[in-house]
Design a protein around this motif. Structure first.
Motif, PDB file in Angstrom:
ATOM      1  N   ALA A 277     -14.360  35.149  52.964  1.00  0.00           N
ATOM      2  CA  ALA A 277     -14.277  35.676  54.332  1.00  0.00           C
ATOM      3  C   ALA A 277     -14.807  34.654  55.333  1.00  0.00           C
ATOM      4  O   ALA A 277     -14.240  34.494  56.419  1.00  0.00           O
ATOM      5  CB  ALA A 277     -15.058  36.986  54.434  1.00  0.00           C
ATOM      6  N   LEU A 278     -15.863  33.947  54.973  1.00  0.00           N
ATOM      7  CA  LEU A 278     -16.408  32.919  55.870  1.00  0.00           C
ATOM      8  C   LEU A 278     -15.421  31.779  56.080  1.00  0.00           C
ATOM      9  O   LEU A 278     -15.276  31.271  57.191  1.00  0.00           O
ATOM     10  CB  LEU A 278     -17.730  32.381  55.328  1.00  0.00           C
ATOM     11  N   ARG A 279     -14.731  31.376  55.008  1.00  0.00           N
ATOM     12  CA  ARG A 279     -13.729  30.320  55.152  1.00  0.00           C
ATOM     13  C   ARG A 279     -12.629  30.747  56.111  1.00  0.00           C
ATOM     14  O   ARG A 279     -12.184  29.978  56.955  1.00  0.00           O
ATOM     15  CB  ARG A 279     -13.121  29.972  53.790  1.00  0.00           C
ATOM     16  N   LEU A 280     -12.173  31.989  55.968  1.00  0.00           N
ATOM     17  CA  LEU A 280     -11.121  32.492  56.850  1.00  0.00           C
ATOM     18  C   LEU A 280     -11.588  32.548  58.303  1.00  0.00           C
ATOM     19  O   LEU A 280     -10.861  32.146  59.215  1.00  0.00           O
ATOM     20  CB  LEU A 280     -10.653  33.869  56.388  1.00  0.00           C
ATOM     21  N   LEU A 281     -12.800  33.043  58.520  1.00  0.00           N
ATOM     22  CA  LEU A 281     -13.339  33.101  59.880  1.00  0.00           C
ATOM     23  C   LEU A 281     -13.527  31.708  60.469  1.00  0.00           C
ATOM     24  O   LEU A 281     -13.224  31.468  61.640  1.00  0.00           O
ATOM     25  CB  LEU A 281     -14.666  33.855  59.903  1.00  0.00           C
ATOM     26  N   ALA A 282     -14.015  30.777  59.662  1.00  0.00           N
ATOM     27  CA  ALA A 282     -14.216  29.407  60.134  1.00  0.00           C
ATOM     28  C   ALA A 282     -12.881  28.766  60.493  1.00  0.00           C
ATOM     29  O   ALA A 282     -12.761  28.086  61.520  1.00  0.00           O
ATOM     30  CB  ALA A 282     -14.951  28.580  59.083  1.00  0.00           C
TER      31      ALA A 282
ATOM     32  N   TRP B 299     -10.110  30.327  61.377  1.00  0.00           N
ATOM     33  CA  TRP B 299      -9.616  31.008  62.567  1.00  0.00           C
ATOM     34  C   TRP B 299     -10.319  30.472  63.819  1.00  0.00           C
ATOM     35  O   TRP B 299      -9.687  30.160  64.814  1.00  0.00           O
ATOM     36  CB  TRP B 299      -9.831  32.510  62.413  1.00  0.00           C
ATOM     37  N   GLY B 300     -11.638  30.342  63.751  1.00  0.00           N
ATOM     38  CA  GLY B 300     -12.405  29.829  64.887  1.00  0.00           C
ATOM     39  C   GLY B 300     -12.046  28.393  65.222  1.00  0.00           C
ATOM     40  O   GLY B 300     -11.917  28.026  66.394  1.00  0.00           O
ATOM     41  N   ALA B 301     -11.868  27.561  64.194  1.00  0.00           N
ATOM     42  CA  ALA B 301     -11.519  26.160  64.426  1.00  0.00           C
ATOM     43  C   ALA B 301     -10.150  26.043  65.079  1.00  0.00           C
ATOM     44  O   ALA B 301      -9.954  25.231  65.990  1.00  0.00           O
ATOM     45  CB  ALA B 301     -11.550  25.387  63.107  1.00  0.00           C
TER      46      ALA B 301
ATOM     47  N   SER C  53     -10.491  27.109  68.788  1.00  0.00           N
ATOM     48  CA  SER C  53     -11.265  26.200  69.636  1.00  0.00           C
ATOM     49  C   SER C  53     -10.576  24.858  69.813  1.00  0.00           C
ATOM     50  O   SER C  53     -10.924  24.093  70.712  1.00  0.00           O
ATOM     51  CB  SER C  53     -12.658  25.976  69.038  1.00  0.00           C
ATOM     52  N   GLY C  54      -9.631  24.559  68.936  1.00  0.00           N
ATOM     53  CA  GLY C  54      -8.957  23.266  68.987  1.00  0.00           C
ATOM     54  C   GLY C  54      -9.803  22.135  68.454  1.00  0.00           C
ATOM     55  O   GLY C  54      -9.420  20.978  68.528  1.00  0.00           O
ATOM     56  N   GLU C  55     -10.977  22.461  67.902  1.00  0.00           N
ATOM     57  CA  GLU C  55     -11.891  21.419  67.417  1.00  0.00           C
ATOM     58  C   GLU C  55     -11.812  21.213  65.921  1.00  0.00           C
ATOM     59  O   GLU C  55     -12.463  20.332  65.384  1.00  0.00           O
ATOM     60  CB  GLU C  55     -13.331  21.777  67.799  1.00  0.00           C
ATOM     61  N   GLY C  56     -11.030  22.030  65.229  1.00  0.00           N
ATOM     62  CA  GLY C  56     -10.997  21.914  63.787  1.00  0.00           C
ATOM     63  C   GLY C  56      -9.580  21.910  63.272  1.00  0.00           C
ATOM     64  O   GLY C  56      -8.613  21.991  64.026  1.00  0.00           O
ATOM     65  N   ASP C  57      -9.473  21.813  61.991  1.00  0.00           N
ATOM     66  CA  ASP C  57      -8.185  21.779  61.334  1.00  0.00           C
ATOM     67  C   ASP C  57      -8.176  22.857  60.260  1.00  0.00           C
ATOM     68  O   ASP C  57      -9.220  23.375  59.866  1.00  0.00           O
ATOM     69  CB  ASP C  57      -7.986  20.392  60.717  1.00  0.00           C
ATOM     70  N   SER C  58      -7.007  23.167  59.780  1.00  0.00           N
ATOM     71  CA  SER C  58      -6.876  24.145  58.711  1.00  0.00           C
ATOM     72  C   SER C  58      -7.529  23.623  57.436  1.00  0.00           C
ATOM     73  O   SER C  58      -7.640  22.410  57.236  1.00  0.00           O
ATOM     74  CB  SER C  58      -5.397  24.410  58.427  1.00  0.00           C
TER      75      SER C  58
END
Length: 150
Positions: A99-104, A106-108, A111-116
């Motif tokens: 669940a944390l991976r999915l939330l992270a 989604w948030g990334a 925010s445009g600051e992360g990648d899949s």
């Protein structure tokens, strides 16, 4: 009486009971960050203070107590005087990793600051899918309308 910190838990028969239970256990500002810090293994209090930037020591202490009461974290004393503890996730707490991976992710993406999340072997972005072990197949998005949190 429930506060903003401790939401009221719904009756088990309600369709949103599972989601509401999860939010009641880990839905405050700091708890998921603490769980994420503990995914790597046992951590001491001061290590957690460093791993969760911006958290006050009294808030960390309270969240760790809450997580222990919820059986997501266990503490182990490593010093008698003064009493000091190391904290680690229980098996139930470890179940939050997905669940944390999915939330992270989604948030990334928002925010445009992360990648899949990417598959290490080939580098392809990964996707989460519902899977039915009884039918042995992935449940299609158009079937998701009938899914309920239980």
């Amino acid at each position: 009486m429930p506060t903003a910190e401790t939401p009221q838990r719904p009756d088990a028969g309600q369709p949103d009971a599972g989601l509401a239970e999860a939010v009641a256990l880990v839905g405050d500002r700091w708890t998921l960050l603490i769980v994420q810090a503990l995914l790597g293994g046992s951590r001491r209090f001061n290590d957690l203070l460093a791993d969760v930037p911006g958290i006050a020591s009294n808030i960390l202490a309270q969240r760790l107590k809450d997580l222990e009461r919820a059986a997501l974290v266990v503490s182990q004393r490593y010093s008698e005087r003064p009493p000091r503890f190391a904290y680690q996730l229980t098996a139930v707490g470890q179940e939050l990793a997905g669940a944390l991976r999915l939330l992270a992710q989604w948030g990334a993406q928002r925010s445009g600051e992360g990648d899949s999340l990417r598959h290490l072997e080939c580098g392809t972005p990964m996707e989460a899918r519902w899977y039915c072990p009884t039918c042995a197949r992935v449940v299609a998005d158009n079937e998701a309308g009938d899914l309920r949190f239980a």
